[in-house]
Design a protein around this motif. Structure first.
Motif, PDB file in Angstrom:
ATOM      1  N   ASN A 111       5.147  11.068   6.387  1.00  0.00           N
ATOM      2  CA  ASN A 111       5.735  12.200   5.681  1.00  0.00           C
ATOM      3  C   ASN A 111       5.206  12.339   4.262  1.00  0.00           C
ATOM      4  OD1 ASN A 111       7.406  13.286   7.660  1.00  0.00           O
ATOM      5  ND2 ASN A 111       8.970  11.740   7.321  1.00  0.00           N
ATOM      6  N   PHE A 112       4.165  11.585   3.932  1.00  0.00           N
ATOM      7  CA  PHE A 112       3.628  11.565   2.580  1.00  0.00           C
ATOM      8  C   PHE A 112       2.996  12.902   2.193  1.00  0.00           C
ATOM      9  CE2 PHE A 112      -0.202  10.295  -0.071  1.00  0.00           C
ATOM     10  CZ  PHE A 112       0.507  10.295  -1.253  1.00  0.00           C
ATOM     11  N   ASP A 113       3.358  13.410   1.023  1.00  0.00           N
ATOM     12  CA  ASP A 113       2.763  14.624   0.474  1.00  0.00           C
ATOM     13  C   ASP A 113       2.299  14.295  -0.942  1.00  0.00           C
ATOM     14  OD1 ASP A 113       2.065  17.054  -0.570  1.00  0.00           O
ATOM     15  OD2 ASP A 113       3.828  18.123   0.177  1.00  0.00           O
ATOM     16  N   ALA A 114       1.010  14.014  -1.075  1.00  0.00           N
ATOM     17  CA  ALA A 114       0.465  13.565  -2.361  1.00  0.00           C
ATOM     18  C   ALA A 114       0.665  14.577  -3.474  1.00  0.00           C
ATOM     19  CB  ALA A 114      -1.022  13.257  -2.206  1.00  0.00           C
ATOM     20  N   THR A 115       0.714  15.847  -3.136  1.00  0.00           N
ATOM     21  CA  THR A 115       0.797  16.881  -4.164  1.00  0.00           C
ATOM     22  C   THR A 115       2.217  17.088  -4.678  1.00  0.00           C
ATOM     23  OG1 THR A 115       1.117  18.682  -2.583  1.00  0.00           O
ATOM     24  CG2 THR A 115      -1.151  18.080  -3.101  1.00  0.00           C
ATOM     25  N   GLN A 116       3.191  16.403  -4.097  1.00  0.00           N
ATOM     26  CA  GLN A 116       4.583  16.599  -4.494  1.00  0.00           C
ATOM     27  C   GLN A 116       5.188  15.400  -5.214  1.00  0.00           C
ATOM     28  OE1 GLN A 116       6.518  19.532  -4.106  1.00  0.00           O
ATOM     29  NE2 GLN A 116       4.426  20.263  -3.811  1.00  0.00           N
ATOM     30  N   MET A 117       4.370  14.402  -5.555  1.00  0.00           N
ATOM     31  CA  MET A 117       4.913  13.205  -6.195  1.00  0.00           C
ATOM     32  C   MET A 117       5.600  13.502  -7.516  1.00  0.00           C
ATOM     33  SD  MET A 117       2.139  10.213  -5.301  1.00  0.00           S
ATOM     34  CE  MET A 117       0.694  11.138  -5.836  1.00  0.00           C
ATOM     35  N   THR A 118       5.067  14.454  -8.266  1.00  0.00           N
ATOM     36  CA  THR A 118       5.681  14.764  -9.548  1.00  0.00           C
ATOM     37  C   THR A 118       6.982  15.546  -9.401  1.00  0.00           C
ATOM     38  OG1 THR A 118       4.344  16.769  -9.765  1.00  0.00           O
ATOM     39  CG2 THR A 118       3.474  14.746 -10.755  1.00  0.00           C
ATOM     40  N   LYS A 119       7.329  15.950  -8.168  1.00  0.00           N
ATOM     41  CA  LYS A 119       8.622  16.615  -7.957  1.00  0.00           C
ATOM     42  C   LYS A 119       9.774  15.682  -8.294  1.00  0.00           C
ATOM     43  CE  LYS A 119       9.473  20.113  -6.197  1.00  0.00           C
ATOM     44  NZ  LYS A 119       9.847  21.407  -6.817  1.00  0.00           N
ATOM     45  N   SER A 120       9.484  14.381  -8.384  1.00  0.00           N
ATOM     46  CA  SER A 120      10.526  13.443  -8.798  1.00  0.00           C
ATOM     47  C   SER A 120      11.028  13.776 -10.193  1.00  0.00           C
ATOM     48  CB  SER A 120       9.997  12.002  -8.767  1.00  0.00           C
ATOM     49  OG  SER A 120       8.880  11.864  -9.626  1.00  0.00           O
ATOM     50  N   ILE A 134       0.843  -1.205   0.000  1.00  0.00           N
ATOM     51  CA  ILE A 134       0.000   0.000   0.000  1.00  0.00           C
ATOM     52  C   ILE A 134       0.871   1.245   0.000  1.00  0.00           C
ATOM     53  CG2 ILE A 134      -1.621   1.343   1.399  1.00  0.00           C
ATOM     54  CD1 ILE A 134      -2.686  -1.439   2.371  1.00  0.00           C
ATOM     55  N   ALA A 135       1.896   1.245   0.845  1.00  0.00           N
ATOM     56  CA  ALA A 135       2.791   2.398   0.919  1.00  0.00           C
ATOM     57  C   ALA A 135       3.470   2.635  -0.415  1.00  0.00           C
ATOM     58  CB  ALA A 135       3.830   2.185   2.008  1.00  0.00           C
ATOM     59  N   ALA A 136       3.933   1.549  -1.037  1.00  0.00           N
ATOM     60  CA  ALA A 136       4.617   1.680  -2.321  1.00  0.00           C
ATOM     61  C   ALA A 136       3.675   2.246  -3.373  1.00  0.00           C
ATOM     62  CB  ALA A 136       5.144   0.322  -2.770  1.00  0.00           C
ATOM     63  N   GLY A 137       2.442   1.754  -3.397  1.00  0.00           N
ATOM     64  CA  GLY A 137       1.483   2.223  -4.378  1.00  0.00           C
ATOM     65  C   GLY A 137       1.117   3.666  -4.182  1.00  0.00           C
ATOM     66  N   VAL A 138       0.919   4.056  -2.937  1.00  0.00           N
ATOM     67  CA  VAL A 138       0.518   5.426  -2.645  1.00  0.00           C
ATOM     68  C   VAL A 138       1.620   6.412  -2.933  1.00  0.00           C
ATOM     69  CG1 VAL A 138      -0.055   7.000  -0.767  1.00  0.00           C
ATOM     70  CG2 VAL A 138      -1.231   4.825  -0.942  1.00  0.00           C
ATOM     71  N   LEU A 139       2.864   6.019  -2.717  1.00  0.00           N
ATOM     72  CA  LEU A 139       3.939   6.988  -2.736  1.00  0.00           C
ATOM     73  C   LEU A 139       4.681   7.094  -4.046  1.00  0.00           C
ATOM     74  CD1 LEU A 139       5.351   6.429   0.807  1.00  0.00           C
ATOM     75  CD2 LEU A 139       3.815   8.173  -0.012  1.00  0.00           C
ATOM     76  N   ALA A 140       4.081   6.671  -5.116  1.00  0.00           N
ATOM     77  CA  ALA A 140       4.766   6.874  -6.360  1.00  0.00           C
ATOM     78  C   ALA A 140       3.784   7.197  -7.455  1.00  0.00           C
ATOM     79  CB  ALA A 140       5.599   5.659  -6.706  1.00  0.00           C
ATOM     80  N   ALA A 141       4.310   7.802  -8.539  1.00  0.00           N
ATOM     81  CA  ALA A 141       3.409   8.262  -9.564  1.00  0.00           C
ATOM     82  C   ALA A 141       3.722   7.593 -10.880  1.00  0.00           C
ATOM     83  CB  ALA A 141       3.552   9.762  -9.705  1.00  0.00           C
TER      84      ALA A 141
END
Length: 244
Positions: A138-147, A8-15
């Motif tokens: 520390n998850f910030d959904a709005t910053q995933m594309t900062k990668s 779940i963590a892996a799925g949520v934290l990547a785009a």
């Protein structure tokens, strides 16, 4: 149980996103009007990621056999919510992750929970935001594309798609990767593709996470849509949050 939560963590934290067109180069002028120069691919990608942060949106993430996730996000307030349907080791589960005013809440409902508190979908957990790199707190959904700040070798694929590589060594925070996982990857530089709409916004972003230990490789395939959608999220009531 731990494996499911890690999934779940892996799925949520990547785009991720979509595109399957043949390759091109950043200097191509294909698709440009006669007599005009096409925008540099790297500049177009940077601008597209910035434009995505200017309005609310919906997201849909397809993780193949691992599950599907849908959600909404508000870049201005950084409030967001994702719901993931997944199956791991035969255990079906629904996980809801909600971020409100900088605080992350998670609710897990496992089909075979047997009514176990915290896994029956009735109560939320409030996550500690002081956790180390890669933790859900520390998850910030709005910053995933900062990668995409680490994007290199960016080139046009077609009129609205670019390709390139991202460096996980520079993007671990944005993608929620902990130092332990990062250290086990066979490479930190991964190919990606991204789609840009007619308004110059990022609408899709895709890359493949390589296999790590017993975890097989899998795609993150995220699409952004419904710009301007209402995102009216509130923190769970105190009575609905499990005691620490």
């Amino acid at each position: 149980m731990k494996k499911l939560i890690v999934l779940i963590a892996a799925g949520v934290l990547a785009a991720s996103g979509c595109a399957n067109s043949p390759g091109g180069d950043s200097g191509s002028t294909s698709g440009a009007a006669p007599g005009t120069a096409r925008k540099d691919a790297a500049a177009a990608l940077t601008s597209a990621a910035t434009e995505l942060q200017k309005d609310t949106y919906k997201t849909t993430v397809n993780l193949g056999d691992q599950g599907t996730m849908t959600g909404v996000a508000d870049p201005a307030s950084k409030n967001a919510e994702f719901v993931m349907e997944s199956t791991s080791a035969g255990a079906e589960g629904t996980t809801t992750l909600r971020v409100v005013d900088g605080v992350t809440y998670i609710k897990i409902a496992l089909k075979e929970s047997g009514g176990l508190p915290g896994f029956d979908g009735k109560k939320w957990r409030k996550l500690d935001s002081s956790g180390e790199l890669g933790t859900l707190g520390n998850f910030d959904a709005t910053q995933m594309t900062k990668s995409l700040d680490s994007a290199a070798e960016v080139a046009w694929v077609d009129d609205d798609t670019v390709k390139g590589t991202i460096d996980l060594a520079k993007s671990a925070k944005q993608l929620g990767l902990g130092t332990e996982v990062l250290g086990k990857l066979p490479t930190t530089k991964l190919p990606f593709q991204a789609d840009i709409d007619g308004d110059g916004r990022l609408v899709a972003y895709k890359f493949t996470m390589p296999a790590v230990g017993s975890q097989a490789a899998y795609d993150f395939d995220m699409k952004y849509s419904d710009f301007g959608t209402p995102v009216n999220l509130k923190a769970p009531a105190a009575k609905d949050i499990m005691a620490s």
